[in-house]
Scaffold this motif. Structure first.
Motif, PDB file in Angstrom:
ATOM      1  N   SER A  53       0.800  -1.225   0.000  1.00 35.00           N
ATOM      2  CA  SER A  53       0.000   0.000   0.000  1.00 35.00           C
ATOM      3  C   SER A  53       0.834   1.277   0.000  1.00 35.00           C
ATOM      4  O   SER A  53       0.276   2.367  -0.019  1.00 35.00           O
ATOM      5  N   ASP A  54       2.153   1.158   0.057  1.00 34.43           N
ATOM      6  CA  ASP A  54       3.044   2.315   0.088  1.00 34.43           C
ATOM      7  C   ASP A  54       2.852   3.208   1.313  1.00 34.43           C
ATOM      8  O   ASP A  54       3.227   4.374   1.296  1.00 34.43           O
ATOM      9  N   CYS A  55       2.261   2.668   2.389  1.00 34.28           N
ATOM     10  CA  CYS A  55       2.069   3.473   3.596  1.00 34.28           C
ATOM     11  C   CYS A  55       3.191   3.255   4.616  1.00 34.28           C
ATOM     12  O   CYS A  55       3.290   4.003   5.585  1.00 34.28           O
ATOM     13  N   GLY A  56       4.016   2.201   4.407  1.00 31.86           N
ATOM     14  CA  GLY A  56       5.131   1.959   5.309  1.00 31.86           C
ATOM     15  C   GLY A  56       4.862   0.958   6.416  1.00 31.86           C
ATOM     16  O   GLY A  56       5.727   0.701   7.243  1.00 31.86           O
ATOM     17  N   TRP A  57       3.655   0.405   6.441  1.00 32.94           N
ATOM     18  CA  TRP A  57       3.288  -0.619   7.410  1.00 32.94           C
ATOM     19  C   TRP A  57       2.643  -1.780   6.663  1.00 32.94           C
ATOM     20  O   TRP A  57       2.123  -1.597   5.565  1.00 32.94           O
ATOM     21  N   PRO A  58       2.638  -2.974   7.248  1.00 31.53           N
ATOM     22  CA  PRO A  58       1.925  -4.085   6.612  1.00 31.53           C
ATOM     23  C   PRO A  58       0.452  -3.730   6.431  1.00 31.53           C
ATOM     24  O   PRO A  58      -0.167  -3.173   7.333  1.00 31.53           O
ATOM     25  N   SER A  59      -0.088  -4.049   5.262  1.00 36.71           N
ATOM     26  CA  SER A  59      -1.491  -3.745   4.968  1.00 36.71           C
ATOM     27  C   SER A  59      -2.207  -4.996   4.469  1.00 36.71           C
ATOM     28  O   SER A  59      -1.672  -5.739   3.646  1.00 36.71           O
ATOM     29  N   PHE A  60      -3.412  -5.176   4.960  1.00 33.53           N
ATOM     30  CA  PHE A  60      -4.235  -6.339   4.617  1.00 33.53           C
ATOM     31  C   PHE A  60      -5.622  -5.865   4.221  1.00 33.53           C
ATOM     32  O   PHE A  60      -6.113  -4.870   4.756  1.00 33.53           O
ATOM     33  N   MET A  61      -6.269  -6.581   3.296  1.00 35.08           N
ATOM     34  CA  MET A  61      -7.615  -6.174   2.864  1.00 35.08           C
ATOM     35  C   MET A  61      -8.712  -6.754   3.734  1.00 35.08           C
ATOM     36  O   MET A  61      -9.853  -6.324   3.654  1.00 35.08           O
ATOM     37  N   ARG A  62      -8.373  -7.745   4.585  1.00 34.99           N
ATOM     38  CA  ARG A  62      -9.363  -8.327   5.494  1.00 34.99           C
ATOM     39  C   ARG A  62      -8.645  -9.091   6.591  1.00 34.99           C
ATOM     40  O   ARG A  62      -7.466  -9.402   6.462  1.00 34.99           O
ATOM     41  N   THR A  63      -9.379  -9.404   7.655  1.00 37.31           N
ATOM     42  CA  THR A  63      -8.856 -10.262   8.710  1.00 37.31           C
ATOM     43  C   THR A  63      -9.082 -11.718   8.300  1.00 37.31           C
ATOM     44  O   THR A  63      -9.873 -11.995   7.395  1.00 37.31           O
ATOM     45  N   ILE A  64      -8.409 -12.645   8.965  1.00 35.38           N
ATOM     46  CA  ILE A  64      -8.515 -14.052   8.598  1.00 35.38           C
ATOM     47  C   ILE A  64      -9.874 -14.638   8.963  1.00 35.38           C
ATOM     48  O   ILE A  64     -10.333 -15.586   8.341  1.00 35.38           O
ATOM     49  N   SER A  65     -10.532 -14.056   9.963  1.00 31.49           N
ATOM     50  CA  SER A  65     -11.889 -14.476  10.318  1.00 31.49           C
ATOM     51  C   SER A  65     -12.652 -13.256  10.819  1.00 31.49           C
ATOM     52  O   SER A  65     -12.049 -12.258  11.225  1.00 31.49           O
ATOM     53  N   GLU A  66     -13.960 -13.356  10.785  1.00 33.69           N
ATOM     54  CA  GLU A  66     -14.787 -12.203  11.172  1.00 33.69           C
ATOM     55  C   GLU A  66     -14.604 -11.801  12.623  1.00 33.69           C
ATOM     56  O   GLU A  66     -14.826 -10.650  12.978  1.00 33.69           O
ATOM     57  N   ASP A  67     -14.219 -12.741  13.466  1.00 36.32           N
ATOM     58  CA  ASP A  67     -14.090 -12.416  14.885  1.00 36.32           C
ATOM     59  C   ASP A  67     -12.637 -12.325  15.353  1.00 36.32           C
ATOM     60  O   ASP A  67     -12.340 -12.441  16.535  1.00 36.32           O
ATOM     61  N   ALA A  68     -11.706 -12.070  14.452  1.00 38.05           N
ATOM     62  CA  ALA A  68     -10.283 -11.992  14.801  1.00 38.05           C
ATOM     63  C   ALA A  68      -9.930 -10.713  15.559  1.00 38.05           C
ATOM     64  O   ALA A  68      -9.041 -10.715  16.401  1.00 38.05           O
ATOM     65  N   VAL A  69     -10.608  -9.620  15.255  1.00 40.68           N
ATOM     66  CA  VAL A  69     -10.266  -8.328  15.859  1.00 40.68           C
ATOM     67  C   VAL A  69     -11.511  -7.605  16.349  1.00 40.68           C
ATOM     68  O   VAL A  69     -12.633  -7.942  15.981  1.00 40.68           O
ATOM     69  N   THR A  70     -11.264  -6.594  17.167  1.00 42.78           N
ATOM     70  CA  THR A  70     -12.320  -5.667  17.549  1.00 42.78           C
ATOM     71  C   THR A  70     -11.926  -4.303  16.995  1.00 42.78           C
ATOM     72  O   THR A  70     -10.738  -4.028  16.793  1.00 42.78           O
ATOM     73  N   GLU A  71     -12.912  -3.485  16.758  1.00 48.40           N
ATOM     74  CA  GLU A  71     -12.663  -2.145  16.235  1.00 48.40           C
ATOM     75  C   GLU A  71     -13.239  -1.119  17.190  1.00 48.40           C
ATOM     76  O   GLU A  71     -14.317  -1.319  17.754  1.00 48.40           O
ATOM     77  N   LYS A  72     -12.485  -0.031  17.385  1.00 51.71           N
ATOM     78  CA  LYS A  72     -12.902   1.038  18.288  1.00 51.71           C
ATOM     79  C   LYS A  72     -12.693   2.387  17.614  1.00 51.71           C
ATOM     80  O   LYS A  72     -11.736   2.549  16.859  1.00 51.71           O
TER      81      LYS A  72
END
Length: 141
Positions: free
Chosen positions: A59-78
């Motif tokens: 993504s040229d932003c300088g950090w690892p970038s992913f288009m999705r998580t591996i599962s729907e419940d892998a992360v929480t968002e705040k």
């Protein structure tokens, strides 16, 4: 779950700053921003599966970038209103580690860019996933 004192002894200073103090590592000065091998990315604290290499993009932003998580419940968002802007913070579900942020400017089909700190994740090569106990995720790689 490890307590903060234990984590300070286990994690590097940068890993601790990022995951436990909501820090951010410098862009382009981290090991995974331009790393593209087949495998799984897991939370550095808990080992929970977070991202597949199949969903990683440059993504040229300088950090690892992913288009999705591996599962729907892998992360929480705040909601994150720090730094004078409105962002969506991404945290690991089990360990509550700060991972990074998600933005609506990623590639199709999701249109998302999970911008993740290298210090918050550990890469497990595809050929080592089974022996490390992540065999159930092989179909996602």
């Amino acid at each position: 779950m490890n307590n903060k004192k234990e984590l300070k002894n286990i994690l590097t200073p940068m890993q601790y700053k990022v995951t436990q103090e909501d820090g951010t590592e410098p862009p382009f000065e981290n090991p995974l921003w331009d790393f593209f091998e087949d495998g799984l990315y897991v939370d550095i604290v808990s080992g929970e599966a977070l991202f597949s290499s199949k969903d990683k993009f440059h993504s040229d932003c300088g950090w690892p970038s992913f288009m999705r998580t591996i599962s729907e419940d892998a992360v929480t968002e705040k909601s994150d209103l720090t730094m004078g802007m409105r962002r969506t913070e991404v945290r690991s579900k089990q360990a509550d580690s700060h991972l990074g942020h998600v933005f609506p400017d990623g590639p199709k089909p999701t249109g998302l860019r999970y911008c993740i700190n290298s210090a918050a994740i550990r890469f497990i090569p595809k050929e080592e996933m089974e022996q490390e106990g992540y065999g159930k995720w092989l179909e996602k790689i």
